[in-house]
Design a protein around this motif. Structure first.
Motif, PDB file in Angstrom:
ATOM      1  N   LYS A  84      36.856  38.436  13.665  1.00  0.00           N
ATOM      2  CA  LYS A  84      37.793  37.669  14.482  1.00  0.00           C
ATOM      3  C   LYS A  84      37.204  37.469  15.871  1.00  0.00           C
ATOM      4  N   ALA A  85      37.494  36.310  16.441  1.00  0.00           N
ATOM      5  CA  ALA A  85      36.984  36.001  17.773  1.00  0.00           C
ATOM      6  C   ALA A  85      38.060  35.292  18.580  1.00  0.00           C
ATOM      7  N   ARG A  86      37.920  35.347  19.880  1.00  0.00           N
ATOM      8  CA  ARG A  86      38.831  34.609  20.743  1.00  0.00           C
ATOM      9  C   ARG A  86      38.123  34.270  22.042  1.00  0.00           C
ATOM     10  N   LEU A  87      38.558  33.158  22.622  1.00  0.00           N
ATOM     11  CA  LEU A  87      38.051  32.824  23.949  1.00  0.00           C
ATOM     12  C   LEU A  87      38.561  33.885  24.900  1.00  0.00           C
ATOM     13  N   TRP A  88      37.679  34.397  25.736  1.00  0.00           N
ATOM     14  CA  TRP A  88      38.072  35.495  26.579  1.00  0.00           C
ATOM     15  C   TRP A  88      38.035  35.102  28.057  1.00  0.00           C
ATOM     16  N   GLY A  89      36.881  35.133  28.673  1.00  0.00           N
ATOM     17  CA  GLY A  89      36.846  34.928  30.113  1.00  0.00           C
ATOM     18  C   GLY A  89      35.952  33.779  30.537  1.00  0.00           C
ATOM     19  N   ILE A  90      36.070  33.450  31.807  1.00  0.00           N
ATOM     20  CA  ILE A  90      35.269  32.376  32.407  1.00  0.00           C
ATOM     21  C   ILE A  90      34.593  32.928  33.652  1.00  0.00           C
ATOM     22  N   VAL A  91      33.322  32.616  33.791  1.00  0.00           N
ATOM     23  CA  VAL A  91      32.583  33.046  34.981  1.00  0.00           C
ATOM     24  C   VAL A  91      32.198  31.807  35.780  1.00  0.00           C
ATOM     25  N   LEU A  92      32.603  31.797  37.037  1.00  0.00           N
ATOM     26  CA  LEU A  92      32.295  30.679  37.920  1.00  0.00           C
ATOM     27  C   LEU A  92      31.092  31.029  38.796  1.00  0.00           C
ATOM     28  N   ALA A  93      30.186  30.096  38.937  1.00  0.00           N
ATOM     29  CA  ALA A  93      29.053  30.304  39.841  1.00  0.00           C
ATOM     30  C   ALA A  93      29.479  29.971  41.262  1.00  0.00           C
ATOM     31  N   VAL A  94      29.116  30.846  42.177  1.00  0.00           N
ATOM     32  CA  VAL A  94      29.411  30.606  43.597  1.00  0.00           C
ATOM     33  C   VAL A  94      28.119  30.751  44.397  1.00  0.00           C
ATOM     34  N   ARG A  95      28.124  30.135  45.561  1.00  0.00           N
ATOM     35  CA  ARG A  95      26.914  30.192  46.399  1.00  0.00           C
ATOM     36  C   ARG A  95      26.791  31.539  47.100  1.00  0.00           C
ATOM     37  N   ASP A  96      27.924  32.089  47.528  1.00  0.00           N
ATOM     38  CA  ASP A  96      27.920  33.317  48.326  1.00  0.00           C
ATOM     39  C   ASP A  96      29.022  34.227  47.794  1.00  0.00           C
ATOM     40  N   ILE A  97      28.655  35.163  46.951  1.00  0.00           N
ATOM     41  CA  ILE A  97      29.681  35.948  46.256  1.00  0.00           C
ATOM     42  C   ILE A  97      30.443  36.870  47.214  1.00  0.00           C
ATOM     43  N   ARG A  98      29.773  37.380  48.204  1.00  0.00           N
ATOM     44  CA  ARG A  98      30.484  38.292  49.121  1.00  0.00           C
ATOM     45  C   ARG A  98      31.547  37.525  49.903  1.00  0.00           C
ATOM     46  N   ALA A  99      31.210  36.322  50.360  1.00  0.00           N
ATOM     47  CA  ALA A  99      32.190  35.501  51.076  1.00  0.00           C
ATOM     48  C   ALA A  99      33.336  35.095  50.142  1.00  0.00           C
ATOM     49  N   ALA A 100      33.007  34.777  48.896  1.00  0.00           N
ATOM     50  CA  ALA A 100      34.046  34.382  47.942  1.00  0.00           C
ATOM     51  C   ALA A 100      34.991  35.544  47.652  1.00  0.00           C
ATOM     52  N   VAL A 101      34.430  36.727  47.478  1.00  0.00           N
ATOM     53  CA  VAL A 101      35.262  37.915  47.224  1.00  0.00           C
ATOM     54  C   VAL A 101      36.169  38.184  48.423  1.00  0.00           C
ATOM     55  N   GLU A 102      35.590  38.084  49.596  1.00  0.00           N
ATOM     56  CA  GLU A 102      36.377  38.321  50.819  1.00  0.00           C
ATOM     57  C   GLU A 102      37.531  37.323  50.912  1.00  0.00           C
ATOM     58  N   ARG A 103      37.222  36.065  50.608  1.00  0.00           N
ATOM     59  CA  ARG A 103      38.234  35.015  50.675  1.00  0.00           C
ATOM     60  C   ARG A 103      39.378  35.303  49.694  1.00  0.00           C
ATOM     61  N   LEU A 104      39.028  35.647  48.452  1.00  0.00           N
ATOM     62  CA  LEU A 104      40.067  35.891  47.448  1.00  0.00           C
ATOM     63  C   LEU A 104      40.880  37.137  47.781  1.00  0.00           C
ATOM     64  N   ARG A 105      40.223  38.147  48.300  1.00  0.00           N
ATOM     65  CA  ARG A 105      40.974  39.351  48.693  1.00  0.00           C
ATOM     66  C   ARG A 105      41.957  39.028  49.820  1.00  0.00           C
ATOM     67  N   SER A 106      41.547  38.153  50.720  1.00  0.00           N
ATOM     68  CA  SER A 106      42.444  37.781  51.822  1.00  0.00           C
ATOM     69  C   SER A 106      43.665  37.029  51.313  1.00  0.00           C
ATOM     70  N   LEU A 107      43.526  36.424  50.114  1.00  0.00           N
ATOM     71  CA  LEU A 107      44.645  35.707  49.498  1.00  0.00           C
ATOM     72  C   LEU A 107      45.476  36.621  48.602  1.00  0.00           C
ATOM     73  N   GLY A 108      45.101  37.882  48.527  1.00  0.00           N
ATOM     74  CA  GLY A 108      45.879  38.848  47.762  1.00  0.00           C
ATOM     75  C   GLY A 108      45.354  39.157  46.379  1.00  0.00           C
ATOM     76  N   TYR A 109      44.203  38.584  46.016  1.00  0.00           N
ATOM     77  CA  TYR A 109      43.645  38.873  44.689  1.00  0.00           C
ATOM     78  C   TYR A 109      42.987  40.246  44.666  1.00  0.00           C
ATOM     79  N   ASP A 110      43.114  40.886  43.517  1.00  0.00           N
ATOM     80  CA  ASP A 110      42.406  42.146  43.290  1.00  0.00           C
ATOM     81  C   ASP A 110      41.042  41.789  42.689  1.00  0.00           C
ATOM     82  N   VAL A 111      40.000  41.936  43.491  1.00  0.00           N
ATOM     83  CA  VAL A 111      38.652  41.542  43.060  1.00  0.00           C
ATOM     84  C   VAL A 111      37.717  42.738  43.206  1.00  0.00           C
TER      85      VAL A 111
END
Lengths: 131, 140
Positions: free
Chosen positions: B72-99
């Protein structure tokens, strides 16, 4: 059959407007106004948000009938479908049927593959260019 | 930085009870060439990778599939490419995401961070290849 590209990934959501607003505000994606809308025949409404060469399709069931509604009932929100671009959808359907796959009749360049034929993964075949 | 700077879908994960069988089904029947197989260090998970233009399909499965069981198989996750992962993580955390913190990915030289909530049921991660672009005006 030649798979060319991942055209889009379908994601079932409870509230289309809320989901697209989230992805617009937080992930910088924009709804493509040229695609999507209400599809009463499928019992859904959808919106596409392009990213790179592909897109995310957000799908909200509008009825409690049909495969999207069934998915929402069983799993809630989540990845639902993988859309693969092929060069010739009719030939791809014939090829897969020849292998014993259950595949719907192509309509407007799109055909759906039964997940029972692909280990449970919902696949859509799509032909972008006219033949 | 206003957004997370996502450039494209980097990969889509298909989780299954037997990665090799599912990858082989996609290869034989859908014409999707499997470019690489590997065992994930640490977990022993079996992985197979295909690439369709810019997007990698990652077939993931347990270290030791049970023979004879229905696969059995299922679609699971999606990985997005970003230019600057530390800045992206910081941005999402500032929006309340658990990253999660960025950590080395199985792809050589890449960093990956998992978004643990708030993405409408789809497990998302961010990946950065290479070094981020220099900040304009920053001292070199």
């Amino acid at each position: 059959m030649k798979a060319l590209r991942i055209d889009h990934v379908g994601i079932v959501v409870k509230d289309l407007e809320q989901a697209t607003a989230t992805y617009a505000r937080h992930f910088d994606l924009q709804v493509d106004p040229a695609r999507g809308g209400e599809l009463p025949a499928l019992g859904i409404k959808n919106a596409f948000m392009p990213i790179g060469e592909s897109a995310l399709e957000f799908i909200q069931p509008l009825t409690d009938q049909g495969p999207v509604a069934q998915f929402a009932k069983e799993r809630g929100e989540g990845q639902y479908l993988l859309s693969i671009e092929v060069d010739d959808v009719a030939a791809a359907v014939e090829h897969l049927r020849g292998l014993g796959y259950r595949v719907g009749e192509p309509n407007n360049g799109i055909a759906f593959v039964s997940p029972k034929s692909s280990h449970g993964v919902n696949l859509q075949l799509i032909q972008r260019s006219a033949r | 930085m206003d957004g997370i700077g996502a450039t494209h879908i980097d990969h889509i994960v298909i989780s299954s009870s037997d990665a090799a069988v599912v990858a082989d089904t996609f290869r034989r029947n859908l014409g999707i060439e499997i470019k690489r197989t590997m065992t994930r260090p640490g977990t022993g998970a079996q992985l197979a990778f295909a690439k369709l233009q810019e997007i990698i399909l990652e077939f993931a499965g347990p270290p030791a599939p049970k023979p004879g069981d229905e696969v059995k198989a299922r679609l699971w996750g999606i990985v997005l490419a970003v230019r600057d992962i530390r800045a992206a993580v910081e941005r999402l955390r500032s929006l309340g995401y658990d990253v999660g913190d960025p950590k080395p990915a199985v792809q050589p030289g890449a960093l990956i961070a998992t978004i643990k909530s708030g993405t409408h049921g789809v497990p998302f991660a961010l990946i950065q290849y290479g070094t981020p672009p220099a900040t304009p005006g920053a001292a070199t």
